[in-house]
Design a protein around this motif. Structure first.
Motif, PDB file in Angstrom:
ATOM      1  N   ARG A  46     -18.569  51.502 102.934  1.00  9.96           N
ATOM      2  CA  ARG A  46     -17.588  50.437 102.737  1.00  9.96           C
ATOM      3  C   ARG A  46     -16.289  50.740 103.477  1.00  9.96           C
ATOM      4  O   ARG A  46     -15.669  49.858 104.072  1.00  9.96           O
ATOM      5  N   LYS A  47     -15.875  52.018 103.457  1.00 10.97           N
ATOM      6  CA  LYS A  47     -14.646  52.408 104.134  1.00 10.97           C
ATOM      7  C   LYS A  47     -14.779  52.228 105.643  1.00 10.97           C
ATOM      8  O   LYS A  47     -13.863  51.726 106.302  1.00 10.97           O
ATOM      9  N   ASP A  48     -15.930  52.629 106.192  1.00 10.70           N
ATOM     10  CA  ASP A  48     -16.171  52.456 107.625  1.00 10.70           C
ATOM     11  C   ASP A  48     -16.159  50.982 108.013  1.00 10.70           C
ATOM     12  O   ASP A  48     -15.591  50.602 109.040  1.00 10.70           O
ATOM     13  N   ALA A  49     -16.775  50.147 107.193  1.00  9.21           N
ATOM     14  CA  ALA A  49     -16.814  48.712 107.476  1.00  9.21           C
ATOM     15  C   ALA A  49     -15.415  48.114 107.419  1.00  9.21           C
ATOM     16  O   ALA A  49     -15.045  47.283 108.257  1.00  9.21           O
ATOM     17  N   ALA A  50     -14.620  48.557 106.454  1.00 13.53           N
ATOM     18  CA  ALA A  50     -13.252  48.050 106.337  1.00 13.53           C
ATOM     19  C   ALA A  50     -12.416  48.465 107.540  1.00 13.53           C
ATOM     20  O   ALA A  50     -11.611  47.677 108.059  1.00 13.53           O
ATOM     21  N   THR A  51     -12.608  49.692 108.009  1.00 11.75           N
ATOM     22  CA  THR A  51     -11.872  50.177 109.182  1.00 11.75           C
ATOM     23  C   THR A  51     -12.258  49.384 110.422  1.00 11.75           C
ATOM     24  O   THR A  51     -11.394  48.987 111.209  1.00 11.75           O
ATOM     25  N   GLU A  52     -13.552  49.136 110.590  1.00  8.39           N
ATOM     26  CA  GLU A  52     -14.012  48.358 111.746  1.00  8.39           C
ATOM     27  C   GLU A  52     -13.470  46.938 111.707  1.00  8.39           C
ATOM     28  O   GLU A  52     -13.060  46.393 112.733  1.00  8.39           O
ATOM     29  N   LYS A  53     -13.440  46.345 110.528  1.00  9.34           N
ATOM     30  CA  LYS A  53     -12.918  44.984 110.402  1.00  9.34           C
ATOM     31  C   LYS A  53     -11.426  44.957 110.702  1.00  9.34           C
ATOM     32  O   LYS A  53     -10.942  44.064 111.396  1.00  9.34           O
ATOM     33  N   ARG A  54     -10.694  45.940 110.178  1.00  9.53           N
ATOM     34  CA  ARG A  54      -9.254  45.997 110.428  1.00  9.53           C
ATOM     35  C   ARG A  54      -8.983  46.174 111.921  1.00  9.53           C
ATOM     36  O   ARG A  54      -8.092  45.535 112.480  1.00  9.53           O
ATOM     37  N   ASP A  55      -9.779  47.025 112.609  1.00  4.80           N
ATOM     38  CA  ASP A  55      -9.612  47.216 114.043  1.00  4.80           C
ATOM     39  C   ASP A  55      -9.897  45.929 114.813  1.00  4.80           C
ATOM     40  O   ASP A  55      -9.186  45.588 115.769  1.00  4.80           O
ATOM     41  N   ALA A  56     -10.937  45.217 114.411  1.00  6.75           N
ATOM     42  CA  ALA A  56     -11.279  43.957 115.077  1.00  6.75           C
ATOM     43  C   ALA A  56     -10.200  42.907 114.841  1.00  6.75           C
ATOM     44  O   ALA A  56      -9.824  42.169 115.773  1.00  6.75           O
ATOM     45  N   ASP A  57      -9.671  42.848 113.630  1.00  8.59           N
ATOM     46  CA  ASP A  57      -8.595  41.897 113.325  1.00  8.59           C
ATOM     47  C   ASP A  57      -7.335  42.220 114.123  1.00  8.59           C
ATOM     48  O   ASP A  57      -6.634  41.329 114.604  1.00  8.59           O
ATOM     49  N   TYR A  58      -7.054  43.515 114.288  1.00  9.48           N
ATOM     50  CA  TYR A  58      -5.892  43.930 115.077  1.00  9.48           C
ATOM     51  C   TYR A  58      -6.070  43.516 116.536  1.00  9.48           C
ATOM     52  O   TYR A  58      -5.132  43.025 117.169  1.00  9.48           O
ATOM     53  N   LYS A  59      -7.269  43.682 117.051  1.00 11.05           N
ATOM     54  CA  LYS A  59      -7.538  43.306 118.438  1.00 11.05           C
ATOM     55  C   LYS A  59      -7.309  41.806 118.643  1.00 11.05           C
ATOM     56  O   LYS A  59      -6.721  41.396 119.645  1.00 11.05           O
ATOM     57  N   VAL A  60      -7.762  40.997 117.683  1.00  8.62           N
ATOM     58  CA  VAL A  60      -7.553  39.548 117.775  1.00  8.62           C
ATOM     59  C   VAL A  60      -6.067  39.223 117.717  1.00  8.62           C
ATOM     60  O   VAL A  60      -5.571  38.401 118.498  1.00  8.62           O
ATOM     61  N   ALA A  61      -5.345  39.863 116.806  1.00 12.78           N
ATOM     62  CA  ALA A  61      -3.905  39.616 116.687  1.00 12.78           C
ATOM     63  C   ALA A  61      -3.184  40.009 117.975  1.00 12.78           C
ATOM     64  O   ALA A  61      -2.266  39.308 118.426  1.00 12.78           O
ATOM     65  N   LYS A  62      -3.608  41.110 118.572  1.00  9.79           N
ATOM     66  CA  LYS A  62      -2.991  41.575 119.814  1.00  9.79           C
ATOM     67  C   LYS A  62      -3.230  40.570 120.947  1.00  9.79           C
ATOM     68  O   LYS A  62      -2.324  40.285 121.737  1.00  9.79           O
ATOM     69  N   GLU A  63      -4.434  40.002 120.995  1.00  3.46           N
ATOM     70  CA  GLU A  63      -4.732  39.000 122.019  1.00  3.46           C
ATOM     71  C   GLU A  63      -3.905  37.728 121.807  1.00  3.46           C
ATOM     72  O   GLU A  63      -3.493  37.087 122.774  1.00  3.46           O
ATOM     73  N   LYS A  64      -3.662  37.380 120.547  1.00  4.99           N
ATOM     74  CA  LYS A  64      -2.815  36.217 120.267  1.00  4.99           C
ATOM     75  C   LYS A  64      -1.384  36.481 120.714  1.00  4.99           C
ATOM     76  O   LYS A  64      -0.694  35.573 121.171  1.00  4.99           O
ATOM     77  N   CYS A  65      -0.935  37.706 120.591  1.00  7.24           N
ATOM     78  CA  CYS A  65       0.424  38.049 121.006  1.00  7.24           C
ATOM     79  C   CYS A  65       0.588  37.962 122.517  1.00  7.24           C
ATOM     80  O   CYS A  65       1.701  37.759 123.013  1.00  7.24           O
ATOM     81  N   ASP A  66      -0.508  38.107 123.260  1.00  4.34           N
ATOM     82  CA  ASP A  66      -0.431  38.032 124.717  1.00  4.34           C
ATOM     83  C   ASP A  66       0.023  36.657 125.203  1.00  4.34           C
ATOM     84  O   ASP A  66       0.449  36.510 126.344  1.00  4.34           O
ATOM     85  N   ALA A  67      -0.066  35.646 124.356  1.00  4.26           N
ATOM     86  CA  ALA A  67       0.367  34.301 124.730  1.00  4.26           C
ATOM     87  C   ALA A  67       1.893  34.203 124.773  1.00  4.26           C
ATOM     88  O   ALA A  67       2.430  33.278 125.374  1.00  4.26           O
ATOM     89  N   PHE A  68       2.587  35.144 124.140  1.00  3.57           N
ATOM     90  CA  PHE A  68       4.041  35.124 124.108  1.00  3.57           C
ATOM     91  C   PHE A  68       4.614  35.981 125.229  1.00  3.57           C
ATOM     92  O   PHE A  68       3.894  36.727 125.894  1.00  3.57           O
ATOM     93  N   ALA A  69       5.921  35.883 125.406  1.00  2.00           N
ATOM     94  CA  ALA A  69       6.606  36.705 126.407  1.00  2.00           C
ATOM     95  C   ALA A  69       7.926  37.195 125.805  1.00  2.00           C
ATOM     96  O   ALA A  69       8.487  36.581 124.902  1.00  2.00           O
TER      97      ALA A  69
END
Length: 87
Positions: A46-69
């Motif tokens: 469960r801990k590994d799955a939560a870490t993977e999900k958090r990493d994937a969510d962070y990656k998505v958030a980071k890509e959304k931030c790329d739209a800004f300047a």
């Protein structure tokens, strides 16, 4: 027109009988100790799955931030890092 009326009456009778037979069907009860019950997931999995999900969510958030300047992007990245526990 008469043929259409006969067809409509036949259809209505057929639907009435099929609905009655569907109402009589009872779902089978499954015993509680059946093999269909899920097993407890170990804590490390469960801990590994939560870490993977958090990493994937962070990656998505980071890509959304790329739209800004500029400052907006910096603020967005800071918020994403804070929210997903990155340093």
């Amino acid at each position: 027109m008469k043929n259409l009326s006969i067809s409509a009456v036949a259809l209505a009778i057929g639907l009435a009988f099929s609905a009655g037979s569907m109402a009589q069907v009872q779902p089978k009860e499954v015993p509680a100790d059946s093999k269909t019950m899920t097993k407890e997931v170990p804590a490390d999995v469960r801990k590994d799955a939560a870490t993977e999900k958090r990493d994937a969510d962070y990656k998505v958030a980071k890509e959304k931030c790329d739209a800004f300047a500029g400052d907006a992007k910096a603020s967005c990245m800071t918020d994403a890092k804070t929210r997903y526990g990155k340093s």
